[in-house]
Design an enzyme around this catalytic site. Sequence first.
Site, PDB file in Angstrom:
ATOM      1  N   SER A  97       0.891  -1.153   0.234  1.00  0.00           N
ATOM      2  CA  SER A  97       0.124   0.039   0.183  1.00  0.00           C
ATOM      3  C   SER A  97       0.642   1.391  -0.097  1.00  0.00           C
ATOM      4  CB  SER A  97      -1.090  -0.081   1.395  1.00  0.00           C
ATOM      5  OG  SER A  97      -0.343   0.118   2.261  1.00  0.00           O
ATOM      6  N   ASN A  98       2.176   1.213   0.721  1.00  0.00           N
ATOM      7  CA  ASN A  98       2.972   2.352   0.420  1.00  0.00           C
ATOM      8  C   ASN A  98       3.501   2.481  -0.897  1.00  0.00           C
ATOM      9  OD1 ASN A  98       3.426   3.547   3.164  1.00  0.00           O
ATOM     10  ND2 ASN A  98       3.526   1.572   3.791  1.00  0.00           N
ATOM     11  N   LEU A 131      10.505  -6.483   5.123  1.00  0.00           N
ATOM     12  CA  LEU A 131      10.458  -7.033   6.367  1.00  0.00           C
ATOM     13  C   LEU A 131      12.129  -7.784   6.797  1.00  0.00           C
ATOM     14  CD1 LEU A 131       7.082  -8.580   6.988  1.00  0.00           C
ATOM     15  CD2 LEU A 131       7.971  -6.623   7.847  1.00  0.00           C
ATOM     16  N   HIS A 163       8.550   3.097   9.308  1.00  0.00           N
ATOM     17  CA  HIS A 163       8.225   2.106  10.318  1.00  0.00           C
ATOM     18  C   HIS A 163       7.057   2.953  11.140  1.00  0.00           C
ATOM     19  CE1 HIS A 163       8.673  -0.666  13.927  1.00  0.00           C
ATOM     20  NE2 HIS A 163       8.714   0.328  14.506  1.00  0.00           N
ATOM     21  N   ASP A 182      16.185  -0.009  12.690  1.00  0.00           N
ATOM     22  CA  ASP A 182      15.447   1.104  13.137  1.00  0.00           C
ATOM     23  C   ASP A 182      16.171   2.212  14.009  1.00  0.00           C
ATOM     24  OD1 ASP A 182      13.061  -0.150  11.953  1.00  0.00           O
ATOM     25  OD2 ASP A 182      12.503  -1.012  13.799  1.00  0.00           O
ATOM     26  N   GLU A 241       1.302   6.882   7.120  1.00  0.00           N
ATOM     27  CA  GLU A 241       2.381   6.439   6.398  1.00  0.00           C
ATOM     28  C   GLU A 241       2.269   6.817   4.880  1.00  0.00           C
ATOM     29  OE1 GLU A 241       3.589   2.321   6.872  1.00  0.00           O
ATOM     30  OE2 GLU A 241       2.333   2.414   8.578  1.00  0.00           O
TER      31      GLU A 241
HETATM   32  C1  GRF Z   1       3.610  -0.701   6.877  1.00  0.00           C
HETATM   33  O1  GRF Z   1       2.956  -0.593   8.438  1.00  0.00           O
HETATM   34  C2  GRF Z   1       4.918  -0.294   7.084  1.00  0.00           C
HETATM   35  O2  GRF Z   1       5.216   0.864   7.810  1.00  0.00           O
HETATM   36  C3  GRF Z   1       5.351  -1.734   7.617  1.00  0.00           C
HETATM   37  O3  GRF Z   1       4.654  -2.644   6.954  1.00  0.00           O
HETATM   38  C4  GRF Z   1       3.393  -2.262   6.916  1.00  0.00           C
HETATM   39  C5  GRF Z   1       2.766  -2.625   5.515  1.00  0.00           C
HETATM   40  O4  GRF Z   1       3.199  -1.749   4.243  1.00  0.00           O
HETATM   41  N1  GRF Z   1       6.738  -1.917   7.604  1.00  0.00           N
HETATM   42  P1  GRF Z   1       2.569  -1.991   2.883  1.00  0.00           P
HETATM   43  O5  GRF Z   1       1.030  -2.084   3.043  1.00  0.00           O
HETATM   44  O6  GRF Z   1       3.002  -3.234   2.444  1.00  0.00           O
HETATM   45  O7  GRF Z   1       3.061  -0.828   2.111  1.00  0.00           O
END
Ligand code: GRF
Length: 206
Positions: free
Chosen positions: A13-14, A88, A107, A148, A177
């Site tokens: 989603s980011n 991750l 984060h 982090d 985010e």
């Molecule tokens: C988000 O909260 C990000 O900060 C974390 O993983 C989550 C999922 O992100 N590290 P996304 O939807 O895959 O961008």
Amino acid sequence: MLSIAVLISGGGSNLQSILENIDSGKLKACEVAMVISDRENAKGLDKARCRNIPTYVVDRKTGSEKFSEEILHMVDGKVDLIVLAGFLSILKGDLLTAFKDRIINIHPSLIPAFCGSGMYGIKVHQAAIEAGVKYSGCTVHFVDEGTDTGTIIHQRIVPILEGDTPEDLQKRVLTEEHRALPEVIQWIAEERLKLIGKKACLTEKK
Ligand code: GRF
């Protein structure tokens, strides 16, 4: 033009918010040149594929050193910035040296709270609620050898409301985010971040 590699592990989603900000013209002079995942079934990969953005998958089981080296070969000379957007795995070795101050991570807490080894996903929000803090949020920071621990660039804050579940909080933080990461990318594209000691300072727009 700032060329970016976005590294993902999940839904992306980011990544989506970066792409939409580029589409809408809010994020200027940037392009996502490639998307790399450490999981072949990461849903976010489809978000890149449907836009014909090159995607690559690294095998995280080979270990941090090995896949970081693989990523270095993929990005070297091709991108200016690496964005960890829900990635991750931990990066190590020459990649960190070659891209010093050119790798950023998002984060889902206000670092230095609720971060570090093992603090990811819903666990972060569970910990914030258990601790009884009244505010949480997200942090965009540079990536260094630690988990982090790199220089903080930007934070956005959300309140924790009475009766919030970790999922409620996760959703509220995720909305921020999606604002914070494009904001930082824009600052980097505009060369507005200045590192002074352990602090990142935002300079005036030229
Ligand atoms: C988000 O909260 C990000 O900060 C974390 O993983 C989550 C999922 O992100 N590290 P996304 O939807 O895959 O961008």
